[in-house]
Design an enzyme around this catalytic site. Structure first.
Site, PDB file in Angstrom:
ATOM      1  N   SER A  55     -74.390 -18.618 -26.102  1.00 18.76           N
ATOM      2  CA  SER A  55     -73.864 -19.929 -26.483  1.00 18.76           C
ATOM      3  C   SER A  55     -74.563 -20.369 -27.751  1.00 18.76           C
ATOM      4  CB  SER A  55     -74.134 -20.953 -25.380  1.00 18.76           C
ATOM      5  OG  SER A  55     -73.950 -22.284 -25.837  1.00 18.76           O
ATOM      6  N   TYR A 101     -80.513 -24.313 -20.160  1.00 20.99           N
ATOM      7  CA  TYR A 101     -79.339 -23.599 -20.667  1.00 20.99           C
ATOM      8  C   TYR A 101     -79.632 -22.994 -22.028  1.00 20.99           C
ATOM      9  CZ  TYR A 101     -74.433 -22.818 -21.985  1.00 20.99           C
ATOM     10  OH  TYR A 101     -73.240 -22.265 -22.393  1.00 20.99           O
TER      11      TYR A 101
END
Length: 254
Positions: A136, A150
């Site tokens: 990501s 994350y």
């Protein structure tokens, strides 16, 4: 891994399953929820593609091994592995509980480790293979929200991919990472809008679009096209690197 989607439309996993099938691959798609796989199956079959599906909980080593075994029983080999499961939790080190941090590590990073553990021996025996891991832009840039676990785990996916790529290059196995940006996938409507804009989907889409230099927002099909390239013979000399699919956001980000 993660061939379904949390809603109707082009999630990354669904789009990749469909695109690989369109290119002639026999797809074994897994998900933790069989309902999420129904639209994927329908879209693949509508194009005349081949897909079989099965259950997989990527938080469980036994479940991952069972899914790999089922794929081998179904098709007899694994040429391409796509690790496409992950999700974010809000908060920095102070706000986030230790349990949530540990869960994020297992979900986003350890799951990739485990699937590689069980698939790599198969590819070594075959003498070839391509692994594509999903990271990501949060793993390389600040993208608008504090989600420390994350971000850290997606950065970890990138480096894990690089290490495995070099370790297994001599065995003919290539490992690369796709870094998607803020795409318009079904997760926007079903999950993110409620978390970040009080349920106002249009407001969230406007916030995300404002970060993207291109005048439109991509979706899972853009991720899928990058995955098909990385798995193909056209990418035969590409390993240990990343393709960023974000409309230029991470270049301009600020």
């Amino acid at each position: 891994m993660g061939a379904g989607s949390v809603g109707t439309g082009w999630g990354n996993g669904r789009a990749m399953a469909v695109r690989f099938a369109q290119e002639g691959a026999k797809v074994y798609g897994t998900d933790i929820d069989a309902e999420r796989l129904k639209e994927t199956i329908e879209r693949v079959q509508a194009d005349g593609g081949i897909i079989e599906t099965g259950y997989c909980d990527v938080m469980s080593a036994d479940s991952i091994k069972a899914a790999v075994d089922a794929c081998m029983q179904t098709f007899g080999r694994i040429d391409i592995l796509v690790n496409n499961v992950g999700g974010s939790a809000a908060g920095g080190p102070v706000e986030m509980s230790e349990d949530v941090f540990d869960s994020q590590v297992d979900y986003n990073l350890k799951s990739v480790f485990l699937s590689c553990k069980h698939v790599l021996p198969i590819m070594v025996e075959q003498g070839s293979g391509a692994i594509i891991n999903m990271a990501s832009t949060s793993g390389i840039r600040w993208t608008g929200a504090a989600q420390v676990a994350y971000a850290a785990t997606k950065a970890g996916v990138i480096q894990l991919s690089r290490v495995v790529a070099i370790q297994y290059a001599k065995q003919g196995i290539r490992v690369n990472t796709i870094i998607p940006g803020q795409l318009h996938t079904p997760m926007v409507e079903t999950r993110l809008a409620g978390q970040r804009s009080g349920g106002d989907v249009d407001a969230l889409l406007a916030q995300r679009q404002a970060r993207i230099p291109l005048p439109f927002m991509g979706d899972g099909r853009d991720t899928a096209n990058a995955a098909v390239f990385l798995a193909s013979d056209e990418a035969r000399f590409i390993t240990g690197t990343e393709i960023v699919v974000d409309g230029g956001m991470s270049v301009r980000c600020g």
